[in-house]
Scaffold this active site. Structure first.
Site: not given
Ligand code: HEM
Length: 465
Positions: A272, A403, A410
């Site tokens: 991402t 996010f 996220c």
């Molecule tokens: C969840 C986007 C970077 C870890 C999500 C979700 C989105 C997202 C849209 C929600 C997914 C859903 O509802 O099914 C992004 C974007 C990023 C990014 C656009 C970078 C530009 C990161 C980074 C990490 C990360 C750097 C870790 C260091 C996570 C985790 C979840 C998550 C663990 C699940 C959270 C939960 O449901 O408790 N992300 N993410 N993401 N992201 Fe990111």
């Protein structure tokens, strides 16, 4: 399957709308259909129904956590075969989601970000070290180098592991397995169930990749557990996972769940952010006036001493660079969709559309981010002024969701934004970017989106001036 009054393209016998979404360009096809069928439409696939929502008014309803919750929909169910009940692929009601959420949240606070900065700089220095040593006609594979950067960063901040991606031509074997497994997880969504079973080779490969991922991660956990004193001093995510307790239940994470969390962070944490940096460079090449303002800000905030490491305060002062990244995520949200389901068996949205628990209700983020009611008549135009403080104040919160939503949003958003701001700042401080191929924009879709086959050359600013 009942379609009630939700607009939908014509279905084919047996296949329904399966062929409306082509493998490798599903998100782009969904965007095209949204332009044609509007803010909500339905696709019927063999065995499942998919409702695609992209209008702000409807998304606002789906974002209401009293009515809707995150769904582990078809694409995520396949990822679950190797990410298990890690944060990203677990249901909100699973005990391990709450436990891991409570234990890990503090590791993504502002304070925690300050702690990760030196490690982020360590890897960013490797990127500019590589670019500094290129000959003037060497080309740079932008998504390739950005993936090396973000993978190495999450490896180092996450569990003190160095993938050393800048020291090898090919990707680390772990990455190859992870990317192949993710690709397979995605493709399964577009096949008929009986086709899946016939693909013996793919199934074996998927299983082998999953086993390899598990073995690498289990070894890292075991080594850390056995490392004694020295390892308990480490300030990475893994040490918090091993020692943290959930205040609510008083419990620790078990080793199997820690394995799933590590795989999750590697998946969620690198593609991402690398896509974000790649799209941002693409947009900068095409918007010289934005690029000029960005150079001006970076020169003012970071100065010209290339040996000094950016400080936490300096990174936070790169306001315009941040706006560029936010605007990039508006047009090209690199995790382009998430899904929800109604907590009651069914709900009516928009006053007239019935949606049920059994359907996959997906928010198509790139089209939400192009809703004319919010972004005006030219929503496809790249303009960082969309994120000026004034513009942000006058815009409803649910209009911008790169996010995700609510408690399931996220966990790594600050991490991603800090990393991307730092790196874009350091690149602007050092280089002119050259579009020597006259790049024709093309998107590569996996679980995420990124510019495909995007190559540039750079010149050091100190040489040119
Ligand atoms: C969840 C986007 C970077 C870890 C999500 C979700 C989105 C997202 C849209 C929600 C997914 C859903 O509802 O099914 C992004 C974007 C990023 C990014 C656009 C970078 C530009 C990161 C980074 C990490 C990360 C750097 C870790 C260091 C996570 C985790 C979840 C998550 C663990 C699940 C959270 C939960 O449901 O408790 N992300 N993410 N993401 N992201 Fe990111």
């Amino acid at each position: 399957l009942e379609t009630n009054n939700i607009p939908h393209p014509k279905e084919k016998l047996f296949l329904g709308n399966l062929l409306d979404l082509q493998s490798g360009r599903r998100v782009q096809d969904m965007m095209k259909l949204a332009r044609e069928y509007g803010p909500i439409y339905q696709l019927n696939m063999p065995g499942r129904s998919l409702i695609i929502v992209s209008g702000y008014e409807l998304v606002k309803e789906l974002a209401d956590e009293k009515r809707f919750d995150k769904k582990v929909w078809a694409p995520l169910q396949n990822v679950r075969s190797f990410a298990g009940d890690g944060l990203f692929t677990s249901w909100t009601q699973e005990h391990n989601w709450h436990k891991a959420h409570n234990i890990l949240m503090p590791n993504f606070s502002m304070r925690a970000m300050q702690g990760y900065l030196p490690m982020m700089i360590d890897i960013a220095e490797q990127l500019v070290g590589k670019w500094d040593r290129l000959n003037s006609d060497d080309e740079i594979d932008v998504p390739g180098d950005m993936t090396r950067l973000t993978l190495d960063t999450i490896g180092l901040c996450g569990f003190d592991y160095r993938f050393n991606s800048f020291y090898r031509e090919d990707m680390h074997p772990f990455v190859n397995s992870m990317v192949r497994a993710l690709q397979e997880a995605m493709e399964r969504g577009g096949r008929l169930p009986f086709e899946d079973k016939l693909l013996v080779h793919k199934n074996r490969q998927f299983q082998a990749d999953t086993e390899f991922l598990n073995s690498v991660v289990d070894r890292i956990i075991k080594e850390r557990r056995e490392g004694g004193e020295d390892s308990s001093q480490k300030k990475d995510l893994l040490s918090y996972m091993l020692t943290g307790t959930d205040k609510q239940s008083g419990e620790h994470l078990d080793d199997l769940n820690i394995r799933y969390q590590i795989i999750t962070f590697l998946i969620a944490g690198h593609e991402t952010t690398s896509g974000l940096l790649s799209f941002a460079l693409y947009e900068l090449l095409h918007h010289p006036e934005v690029l000029a303002k960005a150079y001006e800000e970076v020169d003012r905030v970071l100065g010209s001493d290339l040996t000094a490491h950016p400080t936490f305060n300096q990174v936070n002062q790169l306001r315009y660079v941040t706006q560029i990244l936010q605007e990039t995520l508006r047009l090209w949200p690199t995790a382009p969709a998430f899904a929800v389901y109604p907590l009651n068996d069914e709900e009516i949205i928009g006053g007239k559309y019935k949606v049920t628990k059994d359907e996959d209700i997906a928010v198509l983020i790139p089209m939400l981010h192009r809703d004319r009611a919010i972004w005006g008549d030219n929503p496809d135009a790249f303009d960082p002024e969309h994120f000026s403080p004034e513009a942000e104040q006058s815009r409803p919160a649910d209009a911008y969701k790169p996010f995700g939503n609510g408690q399931r949003a996220c966990i790594g958003r600050q991490f991603a934004m800090q990393e991307a701001t730092l790196v874009l700042g350091m690149l602007l401080q050092r280089y002119h970017f050259i579009d020597h191929t006259n790049y024709q924009f093309k998107i590569k879709e996996t679980l995420t989106i990124k510019p495909d086959d995007f190559k540039i050359k750079v010149r050091k600013r100190t040489d040119a001036e």
